[in-house]
Scaffold this active site. Structure first.
Site, mmCIF file in Angstrom:
data_model
loop_
_atom_site.group_PDB
_atom_site.id
_atom_site.type_symbol
_atom_site.label_atom_id
_atom_site.label_comp_id
_atom_site.label_asym_id
_atom_site.label_seq_id
_atom_site.Cartn_x
_atom_site.Cartn_y
_atom_site.Cartn_z
ATOM 1 N N GLU A 208 0.812 -1.216 0.000
ATOM 2 C CA GLU A 208 0.000 0.000 0.000
ATOM 3 C C GLU A 208 0.845 1.265 0.000
ATOM 4 O O GLU A 208 1.990 1.277 0.445
ATOM 5 C CB GLU A 208 -0.913 0.003 1.248
ATOM 6 C CG GLU A 208 -1.925 -1.115 1.185
ATOM 7 C CD GLU A 208 -2.797 -1.242 2.435
ATOM 8 O OE1 GLU A 208 -3.993 -1.473 2.263
ATOM 9 O OE2 GLU A 208 -2.281 -1.114 3.553
ATOM 10 N N CYS B 162 3.255 8.585 1.345
ATOM 11 C CA CYS B 162 3.889 7.635 2.254
ATOM 12 C C CYS B 162 4.006 6.332 1.473
ATOM 13 O O CYS B 162 2.992 5.753 1.083
ATOM 14 C CB CYS B 162 2.998 7.488 3.481
ATOM 15 S SG CYS B 162 3.569 6.244 4.645
ATOM 16 N N CYS C 19 6.790 -6.788 6.345
ATOM 17 C CA CYS C 19 7.950 -6.305 7.094
ATOM 18 C C CYS C 19 8.439 -7.418 7.994
ATOM 19 O O CYS C 19 7.634 -8.172 8.552
ATOM 20 C CB CYS C 19 7.564 -5.086 7.942
ATOM 21 S SG CYS C 19 8.973 -4.310 8.784
ATOM 22 N N CYS D 296 7.512 -5.614 15.020
ATOM 23 C CA CYS D 296 7.108 -4.752 16.136
ATOM 24 C C CYS D 296 5.654 -5.087 16.490
ATOM 25 O O CYS D 296 4.787 -5.086 15.619
ATOM 26 C CB CYS D 296 7.250 -3.276 15.771
ATOM 27 S SG CYS D 296 8.921 -2.837 15.232
ATOM 28 N N CYS E 15 2.472 -2.862 15.456
ATOM 29 C CA CYS E 15 2.325 -2.443 14.052
ATOM 30 C C CYS E 15 1.685 -3.563 13.248
ATOM 31 O O CYS E 15 2.150 -4.709 13.292
ATOM 32 C CB CYS E 15 3.707 -2.103 13.488
ATOM 33 S SG CYS E 15 3.691 -1.711 11.730
ATOM 34 N N CYS F 294 -0.214 5.441 10.386
ATOM 35 C CA CYS F 294 1.031 4.775 10.773
ATOM 36 C C CYS F 294 0.741 3.433 11.413
ATOM 37 O O CYS F 294 -0.048 3.344 12.356
ATOM 38 C CB CYS F 294 1.789 5.590 11.810
ATOM 39 S SG CYS F 294 2.275 7.209 11.264
HETATM 40 N N1 SAH Z 1 10.094 0.237 9.441
HETATM 41 C C1 SAH Z 1 10.252 1.668 9.411
HETATM 42 C C2 SAH Z 1 9.285 2.313 8.471
HETATM 43 C C3 SAH Z 1 7.826 2.247 8.904
HETATM 44 S S1 SAH Z 1 7.414 3.839 9.420
HETATM 45 C C4 SAH Z 1 10.146 2.232 10.811
HETATM 46 O O1 SAH Z 1 9.740 1.485 11.708
HETATM 47 O O2 SAH Z 1 10.537 3.367 11.036
HETATM 48 C C5 SAH Z 1 5.982 3.643 10.280
HETATM 49 C C6 SAH Z 1 6.033 4.428 11.572
HETATM 50 O O3 SAH Z 1 4.795 4.231 12.251
HETATM 51 C C7 SAH Z 1 7.121 3.913 12.492
HETATM 52 O O4 SAH Z 1 7.633 4.943 13.278
HETATM 53 C C8 SAH Z 1 6.338 2.941 13.316
HETATM 54 O O5 SAH Z 1 6.980 2.611 14.501
HETATM 55 C C9 SAH Z 1 5.049 3.700 13.528
HETATM 56 N N2 SAH Z 1 3.944 2.830 13.915
HETATM 57 C C10 SAH Z 1 3.823 1.517 13.714
HETATM 58 N N3 SAH Z 1 2.666 1.055 14.212
HETATM 59 C C11 SAH Z 1 2.034 2.106 14.741
HETATM 60 C C12 SAH Z 1 0.773 2.261 15.385
HETATM 61 N N4 SAH Z 1 -0.036 1.239 15.585
HETATM 62 N N5 SAH Z 1 0.434 3.511 15.778
HETATM 63 C C13 SAH Z 1 1.260 4.558 15.568
HETATM 64 N N6 SAH Z 1 2.449 4.469 14.949
HETATM 65 C C14 SAH Z 1 2.843 3.251 14.556
#
Ligand code: SAH
Length: 372
Positions: A106, A119, A126, A130, A133, A365
């Site tokens: 996406e 974005c 991935c 985490c 996420c 995010c």
């Molecule tokens: N893998 C990279 C790129 C993804 S960026 C990274 O982690 O930086 C996506 C951003 O959204 C990251 O900062 C991630 O930690 C954050 N993110 C992931 N899940 C989220 C959620 N449920 N709510 C808010 N932010 C989240």
């Protein structure tokens, strides 16, 4: 919403070679291989990066008899739209793409009064796992190719341009793509070479690239320290975002599992190196999760560590946690959020709460899951 699946079980594989994958030398070689004079290479680059055209049939400076050959060899259609959905009064649009091998991922286009941001994804899925996420829950399908990354950028630029010239530009809004964030699906620094090539073409002026200002391009990472240093040494001037989410190893080990390999100190050292080499302020991403990482004392500790490691060369983006399927976690209540931000600022570190877009279409995010 589920769409009927019209494809057989997808074969995951290498995406076909595309013009946008090629650097200068490879482009010259590819054009020569087709028996075309060298100036055709420049024409094609101008069409693709300058005019945003990826279909040789529409390249009017290309002799009609040549178009099929060029299309077959260099411009396979890499991405198809499975669907696009909008929210925020159509200011936010999420697109689900399907690649040639059936892989889905996406990207999200967000319009703001002074800028337009896309974005983009660097991987389908991935591998960083985490737990908060949605993308991390599904695992990694595969790396995207350079051209698959660039096609997301080109598509967003086309949408904005067509609106502008179709007279549909929202008043007082810029009609072109101004910002790119590698914050879609995937860990960009785990797909380093392809992402680097894509970044180079995003910031190169046409006809070599899309000509987007380097400082408006953000590469976001979980903190792969050696890759951060390598990126710094490329001296591209792009913005680095580090997804920290906790100032202490005990908690970060659980929120960002790669912390077990490169811990908070090592990630911050690498961020410092990035700031020193590039002179650019580093962004720290901090998804604020109720009763998990939102305590006032953690705000203090975060401010203290960041001030120590980066001085004035840092800005914290607090992201209220977006809900993901099956997660029991929740965003912090507003008073806790305010207190957290205050504590960080009291340590001399600039800190703001990020405006969240696209929650109700699962485009915010951490919500991208590319469910077909
Ligand atoms: N893998 C990279 C790129 C993804 S960026 C990274 O982690 O930086 C996506 C951003 O959204 C990251 O900062 C991630 O930690 C954050 N993110 C992931 N899940 C989220 C959620 N449920 N709510 C808010 N932010 C989240």
């Amino acid at each position: 919403m589920k769409l009927p699946l019209v494809f057989e079980a997808p074969q995951r594989g290498k995406p076909p070679r595309h013009f946008a994958d090629l650097d200068d030398d490879a482009r010259r070689a590819a054009v020569a291989e087709l028996g075309l004079p060298a100036f055709r290479g420049k024409q094609l680059a101008n069409q693709y990066f300058g005019r945003l055209i990826a279909d040789p049939q529409s390249m009017t400076d290309l002799p009609a008899a040549m178009r099929d050959t060029v299309a077959d060899a260099l411009f396979p259609q890499l991405l198809n739209v499975v669907r696009s959905i909008e929210c925020d009064d159509a200011e936010t649009r999420k697109t689900l793409w399907r690649a040639v091998d059936g892989t889905t991922f996406e990207s999200v286009l967000m319009r703001y009064p002074q800028r337009n941001t896309v974005c983009i994804s660097s991987q389908a899925g991935c591998g960083m796992a985490c737990p908060f996420c949605a993308t991390g829950q599904g695992g990694l399908t595969r790396n995207l190719s350079t051209a698959e990354i660039l096609e997301q950028v080109r598509a967003a630029s086309v949408v904005l341009r067509d609106e502008q010239f179709g007279g549909m530009a929202r008043s007082a809004r810029v009609g072109r793509l101004s910002n790119i964030v590698f914050m879609g699906m995937g860990e960009p620094l785990a797909n380093y070479n392809r992402v680097l090539a894509a970044v180079k073409r995003i910031i190169a002026p046409p006809p070599q690239g899309f000509g987007i200002s380097a400082r408006s391009v953000t590469v976001s990472t979980v903190g792969l320290a050696p890759a951060i240093r390598k990126l710094a040494d490329e001296r591209l001037g792009v913005t680095l975002a580090l997804s920290l989410h906790a100032p202490d190893d005990e908690l970060r080990d659980t929120l960002v599992p790669v912390n077990n390999r490169w811990n908070v100190g090592e990630a911050l050292d690498a961020a410092r190196y990035y700031a020193d080499v590039t002179g650019r302020r580093v962004s720290i991403e901090y998804a604020l999760i109720r009763d998990i990482n939102d305590q006032a004392w953690r705000g203090d500790l975060l401010g203290k560590k960041l001030h120590g490691a980066l001085g004035p060369l840092v800005h914290v983006n607090v992201i209220p946690l977006n809900p993901t399927p099956g997660s029991k976690w929740d965003a912090s209540p507003k008073p806790a959020e305010r207190e957290f931000v205050k504590r960080v600022r009291e340590r001399g570190v600039s800190c703001t709460v990020r405006d969240t877009r696209g929650r109700e279409i699962a485009a915010a995010c951490g919500q991208l899951a590319a469910e077909g």
